[in-house]
Design a protein around this motif. Structure first.
Motif, PDB file in Angstrom:
ATOM      1  N   ARG A 113      45.068  37.111  36.545  1.00  0.00           N
ATOM      2  CA  ARG A 113      43.828  37.728  36.079  1.00  0.00           C
ATOM      3  C   ARG A 113      42.753  36.663  35.910  1.00  0.00           C
ATOM      4  O   ARG A 113      41.592  36.869  36.297  1.00  0.00           O
ATOM      5  CB  ARG A 113      44.056  38.463  34.761  1.00  0.00           C
ATOM      6  N   ARG A 121      42.631  56.898  36.700  1.00  0.00           N
ATOM      7  CA  ARG A 121      42.764  55.457  36.769  1.00  0.00           C
ATOM      8  C   ARG A 121      41.974  54.911  37.953  1.00  0.00           C
ATOM      9  O   ARG A 121      41.501  55.661  38.813  1.00  0.00           O
ATOM     10  CB  ARG A 121      44.239  55.057  36.890  1.00  0.00           C
ATOM     11  N   ILE A 154      36.083  45.852  35.355  1.00  0.00           N
ATOM     12  CA  ILE A 154      37.480  46.103  35.688  1.00  0.00           C
ATOM     13  C   ILE A 154      38.341  44.923  35.259  1.00  0.00           C
ATOM     14  O   ILE A 154      39.416  45.091  34.666  1.00  0.00           O
ATOM     15  CB  ILE A 154      37.618  46.381  37.197  1.00  0.00           C
ATOM     16  N   LEU A 155      37.860  43.723  35.514  1.00  0.00           N
ATOM     17  CA  LEU A 155      38.625  42.538  35.125  1.00  0.00           C
ATOM     18  C   LEU A 155      38.717  42.420  33.605  1.00  0.00           C
ATOM     19  O   LEU A 155      39.736  41.958  33.080  1.00  0.00           O
ATOM     20  CB  LEU A 155      37.991  41.294  35.733  1.00  0.00           C
ATOM     21  N   ASP A 196      48.961  43.275  34.665  1.00  0.00           N
ATOM     22  CA  ASP A 196      48.526  44.357  35.537  1.00  0.00           C
ATOM     23  C   ASP A 196      48.299  43.892  36.975  1.00  0.00           C
ATOM     24  O   ASP A 196      48.204  44.719  37.888  1.00  0.00           O
ATOM     25  CB  ASP A 196      47.210  44.970  35.027  1.00  0.00           C
ATOM     26  N   VAL A 197      48.165  42.593  37.164  1.00  0.00           N
ATOM     27  CA  VAL A 197      47.732  42.053  38.448  1.00  0.00           C
ATOM     28  C   VAL A 197      48.942  41.664  39.297  1.00  0.00           C
ATOM     29  O   VAL A 197      49.795  40.885  38.867  1.00  0.00           O
ATOM     30  CB  VAL A 197      46.819  40.836  38.251  1.00  0.00           C
ATOM     31  N   SER A 209      42.076  48.869  42.236  1.00  0.00           N
ATOM     32  CA  SER A 209      41.249  47.779  42.740  1.00  0.00           C
ATOM     33  C   SER A 209      42.128  46.798  43.503  1.00  0.00           C
ATOM     34  O   SER A 209      43.310  46.613  43.182  1.00  0.00           O
ATOM     35  CB  SER A 209      40.544  47.044  41.601  1.00  0.00           C
ATOM     36  N   ALA A 239      41.538  44.620  32.466  1.00  0.00           N
ATOM     37  CA  ALA A 239      42.873  44.320  32.981  1.00  0.00           C
ATOM     38  C   ALA A 239      43.609  43.326  32.094  1.00  0.00           C
ATOM     39  O   ALA A 239      42.994  42.503  31.405  1.00  0.00           O
ATOM     40  CB  ALA A 239      42.765  43.755  34.398  1.00  0.00           C
ATOM     41  N   ARG A 240      44.924  43.415  32.116  1.00  0.00           N
ATOM     42  CA  ARG A 240      45.784  42.434  31.470  1.00  0.00           C
ATOM     43  C   ARG A 240      46.428  41.569  32.553  1.00  0.00           C
ATOM     44  O   ARG A 240      46.542  41.999  33.705  1.00  0.00           O
ATOM     45  CB  ARG A 240      46.878  43.131  30.656  1.00  0.00           C
ATOM     46  N   LEU A 294      45.677  45.999  41.498  1.00  0.00           N
ATOM     47  CA  LEU A 294      45.885  46.489  40.140  1.00  0.00           C
ATOM     48  C   LEU A 294      45.469  47.948  40.042  1.00  0.00           C
ATOM     49  O   LEU A 294      44.548  48.392  40.736  1.00  0.00           O
ATOM     50  CB  LEU A 294      45.127  45.652  39.110  1.00  0.00           C
ATOM     51  N   VAL A 346      39.987  52.229  33.134  1.00  0.00           N
ATOM     52  CA  VAL A 346      38.762  51.479  32.845  1.00  0.00           C
ATOM     53  C   VAL A 346      37.841  52.422  32.075  1.00  0.00           C
ATOM     54  O   VAL A 346      36.971  53.077  32.647  1.00  0.00           O
ATOM     55  CB  VAL A 346      38.081  50.972  34.126  1.00  0.00           C
ATOM     56  N   ILE A 370      44.617  50.488  36.892  1.00  0.00           N
ATOM     57  CA  ILE A 370      44.428  50.485  35.440  1.00  0.00           C
ATOM     58  C   ILE A 370      43.441  51.569  35.022  1.00  0.00           C
ATOM     59  O   ILE A 370      42.707  52.126  35.839  1.00  0.00           O
ATOM     60  CB  ILE A 370      43.904  49.117  34.941  1.00  0.00           C
TER      61      ILE A 370
END
Length: 395
Positions: free
Chosen positions: A236, A217, A253-254, A261-262, A220, A257-258, A187, A191, A189
């Motif tokens: 996620r 960004r 980070i998790l 995103d993963v 990860s 995330a959406r 991912l 953060v 993203i």
């Protein structure tokens, strides 16, 4: 090859290796067409690291300095346990000093854009799935077909990935890619308000990596040893289940995330080397030739090496095989061994591994870096390199 006309190359696949090969062959005077199956060459959102060996190769095609400007330096974080205990500390300056340049991280899209900028307009044809109709030979061109055309070529470069259709055509008895034993998530993203250093965390049968990009960004990735083919309704949520109680910033980070995103994919590699990287007027490069686990972060780097070596040996394809097959076989085997060490699930092996990392850290960075000399210290056959030429011009 027609008298008086430039040699023509068809590149099957518009990824990093294929685009680098196109740029390198253009500099050698070839006429090049790139056929990309997808409707766009824009890669799915992930990042990759470039080490000095690949950056030297990019210097050969005039892209090295641009890529160095786009990348963020890697290093300075090291390896931790899931509870945050430091096992090993890396030093970016030590690696840069030893290998003559930094390790860099950048988004794949940034690298692809920089490579496309080296190509004339209309070089890349998207939405063009290609089939190798004839590998060609002495006195006859290779032939590639698309849904709306047939192209003849003095050289076909198969850069069509790990599940290469061209490879299957050339080497139908080769077993193809095999599952490495682990799946991976990625991912990229934002953060906000969370400090994210470049580091990895090694658990039992699982790892997590965090690296900031130059644009702010965070990239990860995670991996876990699981049976092939598994998928979760919400990846996620699956990451939260597996890594949500690991040290910060993993849970941060998790939280940012959406589910969309993963990205998740099982990791495969070519366990058995090919007998050659060429046949007739066709060459294989990148994952089509030597797909490897990502634990040494050398997949893209080796594809870039392939491309510039191919351009150097463009009239002698056996020499290309001789230069690339032994090297990539060695790097692939090292990547497999590194995967087994970092992703071991055996508690005794984990304890031994962790103790070894602590001892290596105490000994200083030189001992570990020495093991990468043969990989990262590589230099392309073309000389002088762009950076070295610039230095010579100033003397």
């Amino acid at each position: 090859m027609a008298q008086g006309k430039p040699a023509r190359a068809v590149v099957v696949g518009g990824g990093i290796g294929g685009l680098t090969a196109a740029a390198a062959l253009l500099r050698r005077g070839w006429e090049v067409t790139v056929l990309e199956r997808a409707g766009s060459v824009e890669p799915v959102g992930a990042a990759l690291s470039l080490s000095p060996n690949a950056l030297r190769a990019l210097d050969v095609i005039g892209a090295g300095d641009r890529i160095r400007d786009l990348g963020a330096p890697l290093g300075g974080g090291g390896v931790r346990t899931p509870h945050g205990r430091r096992l090993f500390r890396t030093r970016a300056d030590a690696a840069s000093a030893r290998f003559g340049g930094p390790m860099l991280l950048l988004h794949r899209a940034a690298l692809v854009d920089a490579l496309i900028a080296l190509l004339p307009p209309d070089t890349v044809r998207t939405g063009s799935p290609a089939t190798l109709a004839d590998p060609g030979g002495a006195g006859r061109p290779a032939r590639v077909t698309t849904p709306d055309a047939e192209l003849e070529a003095d050289l076909v470069v198969a850069a069509d990935g790990i599940h290469s259709a061209v490879r299957r055509t050339l080497f139908p008895d080769h077993p193809g890619p095999v599952y490495t034993g682990f799946t991976a998530w990625r991912l990229v993203i934002d953060v906000p308000d969370v400090e994210c250093a470049s580091q990895e965390t090694w658990g039992r049968g699982s790892i997590w990596g965090t690296h900031p990009l130059k644009d702010g960004r965070v990239y990860s990735y995670a991996a876990a040893t699981v049976p092939a083919g598994g998928r979760a309704p919400d990846e996620r949520a699956e990451l939260l289940r597996r890594f949500g109680d690991w040290h910060r910033p993993v849970p941060d980070i998790l939280a940012a995330a959406r589910p969309e995103d993963v990205l998740r994919h099982d990791v495969h590699h070519l366990a058995r080397p090919l007998p050659a990287f060429h046949q007739g007027r066709v060459v294989l490069l990148g994952d089509a030739a030597h797909a490897m686990p990502p634990r040494l972060a050398q997949g893209g780097n080796q594809a870039i090496e392939d491309a510039v070596v191919l351009a150097h040996h463009h009239t002698d394809l056996p020499a290309y095989t001789a230069a690339r097959l032994p090297r990539t076989t060695s790097v692939t085997r090292q990547a497999v061994r590194a995967s087994r060490v970092s992703l071991t699930a055996n508690p005794v092996a984990v304890a031994v591994r962790n103790a070894g990392l602590v001892a290596l850290s105490a000994a200083g960075p030189g001992l570990l870096l020495r093991g990468f000399d043969g990989i990262v210290g590589w230099r392309p056959p073309q000389a002088p390199y762009a950076a070295e030429q610039a230095g010579a011009d100033q003397q």
